[in-house]
Design an enzyme around this catalytic site. Sequence first.
Site, PDB file in Angstrom:
ATOM      1  N   LYS A 145     -15.641 -32.807   5.585  1.00 29.79           N
ATOM      2  CA  LYS A 145     -15.331 -31.318   5.726  1.00 29.79           C
ATOM      3  C   LYS A 145     -14.284 -31.387   6.984  1.00 29.79           C
ATOM      4  CE  LYS A 145     -17.721 -26.923   6.402  1.00 29.79           C
ATOM      5  NZ  LYS A 145     -18.995 -26.325   6.793  1.00 29.79           N
ATOM      6  N   SER A 194     -20.073 -22.859   3.384  1.00 25.90           N
ATOM      7  CA  SER A 194     -18.851 -22.929   3.759  1.00 25.90           C
ATOM      8  C   SER A 194     -18.128 -24.395   3.435  1.00 25.90           C
ATOM      9  CB  SER A 194     -18.681 -22.720   5.248  1.00 25.90           C
ATOM     10  OG  SER A 194     -19.364 -23.607   5.984  1.00 25.90           O
ATOM     11  N   SER A 213     -24.738 -23.668   4.931  1.00 24.30           N
ATOM     12  CA  SER A 213     -23.352 -24.122   4.441  1.00 24.30           C
ATOM     13  C   SER A 213     -23.084 -25.383   3.698  1.00 24.30           C
ATOM     14  CB  SER A 213     -22.529 -23.969   5.675  1.00 24.30           C
ATOM     15  OG  SER A 213     -22.160 -22.752   5.985  1.00 24.30           O
TER      16      SER A 213
END
Lengths: 500, 518
Positions: A114, A194, A218
């Site tokens: 990420k 997210s 997330s």
Amino acid sequence: MQRFQSLTKPMRCRPRSTRSICSSAPNHDTDRKILSLTLTEARAALTEGRVTAVELTESSLRQIERLGALNALVSVRDTEQLLDEAADADRRRLQLQRDGCVVPALLGVPLTLKDNWCTAGLRTTCASRMLEDFVPNYDATVSERLKAAGGLLLGKTNMDEFGMGSSSRWTPFGAVCNPWSASTGPQARTAGGSSGGSACAVAARMCFASVGSDTGGSVRQPAAMCGVVGLKPSYGTVSRYGLVAYASSLDTPGVIARTVADAMIVFDAIAGHDPRDSTSVAADEYPPPRPASSSASKRRLRIGVPKEYHVAELDAAVLAAWHAGAAAFEAHGAELVEISLPHTALALPAYYILAPAEAFSNLARYDGIRYGLRGHGATAEAMRSDARRRGFGAEVQRRLGLGSFVLGRRAVDSYYHKALDIRRRVVQDFDNAFSLAGVDAVLTPTTPFTSGVLDAGTDSTLDDYVQDVMTIPASLAGLPAISIPTQMSKSAADGTPMPL
Amino acid sequence: MQHLASCRRAAAIAAGHNCSVSQWPIRSLQRRTLTAPAAASWQPVIGLEVHAHLATNSKLFSDAAAAAEAAGAPANTTVAMFDAALPGTLPVLNAASVDLAIRAGLAVQATVNRRSSFDRKHYFYPDLPHGFQITQYYAPVVSNGHLDVPTAAGGTRRIRIARMQLELDSGKSQHYEQHGGQTLIDLNRAGAGMLEIVSEPDIRSSDEAAAYVKKLQHLLRHVGVCHGNMELGEMRVDVNVSLNRTDQPGVRCEIKNINSVRNVARAIEHEIERQAALLLSGQKIFRETRAFDAARGVTVPMRSKEDEVDYRFMPEPDLPVLIITESRIETARGGMPELPDVLRSRLQSEYGLLPADAALLVDQHVAGYFEQVARPGDGKRAAAWILNDLLGLLNEHGEELQGCPVTPTRLRDLLDLIDTGYISNAAAKQVLHLMYSGNREAPRAIVDSLALAMNSAEDQLASLCDDVCAKHPDSVRKVQAGNLRVLSFLVGQVMKSCPSANPALVTTEMKKRLTAPS
């Protein structure tokens, strides 16, 4: 459990010249076969010489290119560089196997991170204009450990800005589309957030696993939306050093992969005490490794089903899936027990006080002076304001405002300190469930409803927040949690995953 | 290093002797007159916050070097990634800093808290990279100590120390008018560990405040917590001053970042005058934060405390609660040097020293050196030589005792030579100078090589005396007339011409010559 195409016969592969990717035409069939391997299967294939790291990498890179419209990745590393590394991995594997030495757990396996994980020399944006050109000069512990385990970093995945969001649309790089969507564009389904880019990349087979971060859900929620496994381990088991902080007491590195076994392989490679993270669990407090195959244990697994999770927002189809899942566990010999987690309803508002407060604090450093977007202004204040106004998106600004408010002198007791108190009670609820009611695990849906349309047209901010209601309690308590895909929803026109 | 005379005054005060106020450095008469009527009705109430940089190698939460300024490091060269608040970096507590905080707490008889925690104090300024300072707001590491300081009336006052907390220092800003008014930021100091020492408002005068700061500075140096050089920024003081009356509580004003003991006193004096003047003319005093303009000797407004910055205190989530065990405290206690008061009395009793000398040895941080030179019961000569000659040399050259070539062993050897009569005092002084300048031979070897051994040969001394008498016929006449003080002058002249002469014998010889019945 979503069934993947399995390999019908072993592939015969010879190490090819690393430069051949440019010359040979993309072979969709080969790619499909390779990319349908789980990480575990890919490892086995590498060990047995049925596939090479170069082939895994080439296929993954082609897939990334094919599915660019999904906006899963922010940065992709240089092809030449990657193929060199893959070739090195292949050579190293042969050498180690020849010498009878242990092969690093992820040698030659293409992975993504990420984009809030610091990677030395590789742009790390956190999906924010504030850090659009930020290139860290150091590697996060997770980055280091993945490298040490031999993993090949393909690139950095898209996300909600600074981890704030549940849809991966709060990003300047285009909203991430759910690979299960019938289409991309406005009618596309959300990949969740997210860590939406990570979940999409894994589900769309652009990589074999991804490491994201889970603050209120997330990793679990986007994994759920995309029909893959999302693991949030206990807070402190994986180092946060190098993870760009959103809410320090909640941020937990998490793994997204296609199977639970895959997730555990990656987890084992990155977990462990790190003296550079003072909240990292000490080595002697770390639990011993669990047995490789969880064969039937002597006593029955007790699974708690919390009654407070029957929230109003719960989709009928999701509820049905929950029951089905519980039944499946029972069929496998587990004991289902109804438990009560009385403070569940308070967990969501408490989270949306604590997390923004910590975000306000952690993002106070972004003034454009030492790094990041530089503002214009005659005074330091003006420069700082300009940088933050232009650098932070709407959702981040909302949460910073919220955080600033709840920490303010007049509000701090009624909001922030109350939220801390609620957090303690949520922890106590789980303590009671595990010790008094004696359950080993708690079973709930990951999200109350399935993946919505990205551009719903309504003011969906609060809806986004409500998405997290199932995942937040485990975040507040720092407990390990995993989202496992179960079945596809039948109600929606395009089926979307419904995980537990 | 201070002038020795004022050292002795200070030592006398520290030893609790009466010291009349007039012996303190000169104050302007004008100031005295103004405060006099004010003092009659209003009582100054003063509290101090002292920020002391911890004498550790690295900073509080990062491994960058701590003492950048003292080391003269160029700007932005001792900055770790954490100090610059790079994204993803985390604080890691420097254990040595905690040990120093424990020591500081023990030195003032405070409670070392078994549990303390860190908090974030938010405000925005370019030299504060994180946008917050890590400090200990809710639960500091040390609480409830005290320091006794002398009062003007000749007694002592117990100043209570409310708390000591570990916290970070910020970087430094330098404002330049040219180049369109640029501000340059130096982060060398950002992240340096400090101990903030907060007193209760028990202080009642500027003299007491100065004495408190001096005593604290000395104590922290003595136990190795802080080097205390205020001119290098290793210690700075914030002062809170208000004027109270029984029927009218005072309004507190804070004066920030005072960088010398003298300025502490001056700032307080001016502030008392300012507040007194306002009160006398019936005006209100506003709570505010002020700065001290050292050049003009006045306090000036900085920002109003009415619209105080809201620091939005929040527990530091990246650091666990600090647990200090009993054994850690005991280890720190065991590793601490004797406290100054205890040391002073012991030096007096064990070495037969005068209180003033014992006090001065402790004051000048040379007690340890002294104990390696002196022998129990016989410390006077060693004390005199260290305080006068050795410190004199160090002072003259602006050097520190650390690294001085005159090691305790060598000094003791030299003093032994005097004791055994091998050389005279004068010769020894010469040898000391040579040793200080880098002569590494043993003292006795130096003496022998320069033929400084005391010469007691009577005939040689006789001829020396004759020479000197011949050169100073006036002095000879004076002595013969009965002025014996001039005799020492003549003896001195002999010693000057021949340092190895035995002064006792010279004196006898001179006396024989000059006071012989004529």
